[in-house]
Design a protein around this motif. Structure first.
Motif, PDB file in Angstrom:
ATOM      1  N   THR A   1       2.489   8.508  -2.717  1.00 16.71           N
ATOM      2  CA  THR A   1       3.028   9.638  -3.957  1.00 16.71           C
ATOM      3  C   THR A   1       3.771  10.556  -3.526  1.00 16.71           C
ATOM      4  O   THR A   1       4.638  10.991  -4.264  1.00 16.71           O
ATOM      5  CB  THR A   1       1.137  10.323  -3.846  1.00 16.71           C
ATOM      6  OG1 THR A   1       0.150   9.699  -4.379  1.00 16.71           O
ATOM      7  CG2 THR A   1       1.550  11.334  -5.056  1.00 16.71           C
TER       8      THR A   1
ATOM      9  N   GLU B   1      -4.108   7.723   1.170  1.00 18.62           N
ATOM     10  CA  GLU B   1      -3.180   6.857   1.110  1.00 18.62           C
ATOM     11  C   GLU B   1      -2.528   6.272   2.388  1.00 18.62           C
ATOM     12  O   GLU B   1      -1.326   6.031   2.650  1.00 18.62           O
ATOM     13  CB  GLU B   1      -2.043   7.559   0.381  1.00 18.62           C
ATOM     14  CG  GLU B   1      -2.142   7.941  -1.086  1.00 18.62           C
ATOM     15  CD  GLU B   1      -0.977   8.611  -1.665  1.00 18.62           C
ATOM     16  OE1 GLU B   1       0.113   8.558  -1.105  1.00 18.62           O
ATOM     17  OE2 GLU B   1      -1.006   8.843  -2.993  1.00 18.62           O
TER      18      GLU B   1
ATOM     19  N   ASP C   1     -10.118   8.019  -7.998  1.00 19.75           N
ATOM     20  CA  ASP C   1      -8.666   7.555  -7.631  1.00 19.75           C
ATOM     21  C   ASP C   1      -8.587   6.596  -6.291  1.00 19.75           C
ATOM     22  O   ASP C   1      -7.985   5.533  -6.365  1.00 19.75           O
ATOM     23  CB  ASP C   1      -7.975   8.922  -6.973  1.00 19.75           C
ATOM     24  CG  ASP C   1      -7.331   9.604  -8.170  1.00 19.75           C
ATOM     25  OD1 ASP C   1      -7.250   9.087  -9.325  1.00 19.75           O
ATOM     26  OD2 ASP C   1      -6.979  10.964  -7.925  1.00 19.75           O
ATOM     27  N   LEU C   2      -9.523   6.841  -5.269  1.00 22.77           N
ATOM     28  CA  LEU C   2      -9.720   5.939  -4.261  1.00 22.77           C
ATOM     29  C   LEU C   2     -10.271   4.427  -4.689  1.00 22.77           C
ATOM     30  O   LEU C   2      -9.893   3.477  -4.172  1.00 22.77           O
ATOM     31  CB  LEU C   2     -10.426   6.409  -3.245  1.00 22.77           C
ATOM     32  CG  LEU C   2      -9.950   7.939  -2.578  1.00 22.77           C
ATOM     33  CD1 LEU C   2     -11.029   8.401  -1.564  1.00 22.77           C
ATOM     34  CD2 LEU C   2      -8.501   7.586  -1.965  1.00 22.77           C
TER      35      LEU C   2
ATOM     36  N   SER D   1      -7.493   2.493  -6.255  1.00 19.58           N
ATOM     37  CA  SER D   1      -6.448   2.187  -5.099  1.00 19.58           C
ATOM     38  C   SER D   1      -6.925   0.840  -4.536  1.00 19.58           C
ATOM     39  O   SER D   1      -6.392   0.288  -3.778  1.00 19.58           O
ATOM     40  CB  SER D   1      -6.220   3.170  -4.337  1.00 19.58           C
ATOM     41  OG  SER D   1      -7.239   3.385  -3.327  1.00 19.58           O
TER      42      SER D   1
ATOM     43  N   THR E   1     -12.289   1.597 -13.354  1.00 17.82           N
ATOM     44  CA  THR E   1     -11.027   1.843 -13.116  1.00 17.82           C
ATOM     45  C   THR E   1      -9.988   1.477 -14.171  1.00 17.82           C
ATOM     46  O   THR E   1      -9.034   2.370 -14.571  1.00 17.82           O
ATOM     47  CB  THR E   1     -10.574   0.524 -11.796  1.00 17.82           C
ATOM     48  OG1 THR E   1     -11.167   0.688 -10.930  1.00 17.82           O
ATOM     49  CG2 THR E   1      -8.960   0.544 -11.778  1.00 17.82           C
TER      50      THR E   1
END
Length: 280
Positions: free
Chosen positions: A148, A125, A222-223, A226, A264
């Motif tokens: 987060t 992040e 998750d990356l 993002s 995704t």
């Protein structure tokens, strides 16, 4: 023959430049040696930051901090032996502490801030420059939270505000609970009856989808979600791009997806038919 005139003396500045401040001294504590090495290399390449020691758990972090008296300790949460949350109160008496971790649970974020952490950064992040800025700013008393962590703090504040509102007969302004906030967007323009139980089903789908992947694959997914490319993921996870590609191939197979966008959508539960698809 007269001597030649002496050269003019160097002109001294009226106000000499201020001395360069000493570099920010940092201890990096993480049980993963690859992560430690990556963070050390990243931070030590800057003139105003130097890593004075590394540690593999909370006990080593405390011993290093007591010996080197750093300005900042970058502290992982989950480590064998003495974990980050256990070591945090002791370290906070010596230096400013920033949690730097993959752990993003709201309870851990809140416990870290209560324990004396001056910031909470979740891997994936932040950029390298943002990490360096956070280290500099923490020494000036400026808190740093990645998205987060900030969300966890806001949720806690909303919960407290809601509790006070329930006992206050004349609140100054209406308070909306975090759960209600999370449900407002999908409920726009639709009747409440159409979505009874949908948050619970969404959480069940997410848990089922996550259970298909290993911890590292979930981290990489998750990356991907993002918006990171393979190079950015490799840098964030301190692995090679080839390793990232191998993980992505396995992720696509497990999620029955042929592209990043399809994976995704499945991961976030927005793929067509996701509400009725099995998660096994």
């Amino acid at each position: 023959m007269p001597d030649p005139p002496a050269p003019p003396a160097a002109v001294q500045p009226l106000f000499p430049p201020p001395p360069r401040p000493a570099p920010v001294r940092v201890v990096v504590a993480d049980d993963n040696p690859v992560v430690r090495a990556g963070l050390t290399a990243l931070l030590s390449g800057r003139e105003d930051i130097t890593v004075v020691a590394e540690a593999a758990d909370g006990r080593e972090a405390y011993e290093a901090a007591a010996r080197h008296r750093p300005d900042v300790v970058l502290l992982d949460v989950r480590m064998p032996g003495v974990d980050g949350l256990t070591a945090l109160p002791h370290l906070a008496r010596i230096a400013r502490v920033v949690m730097l971790t993959y752990s993003h649970e709201a309870e851990i974020v809140q416990a870290s801030l209560r324990g004396g952490a001056g910031g909470y950064l979740v891997h994936g992040e932040f950029t390298a420059e943002e990490l360096a800025s956070a280290v500099r700013d923490i020494t000036r008393g400026r808190a740093h939270l990645t998205p987060t962590a900030a969300t966890a703090v806001l949720a806690h504040l909303y919960t407290d505000a809601t509790a006070h509102a329930e006992t206050d007969p004349l609140p100054l302004f209406p308070v909306t609970s975090p759960n209600r906030l999370s449900q407002m967007q999908p409920l726009m323009g639709q009747s409440a009856g159409e979505h009874d139980g949908e948050p619970e089903r969404a959480r069940a789908r997410e848990a089922g989808t996550r259970s298909r992947l290993s911890a590292r694959e979930a981290e990489i997914m998750d990356l991907i979600a993002s918006g990171m490319n393979n190079q950015q993921i490799a840098a964030t996870c301190f692995i090679s791009e080839k390793t990232v590609k191998n993980h992505i191939n396995r992720i696509f197979a497990k999620l029955h997806s042929a592209s990043r966008s399809e994976a995704t959508a499945t991961w976030l539960g927005t793929a067509p038919g996701a509400a009725h698809r099995g998660v096994g």
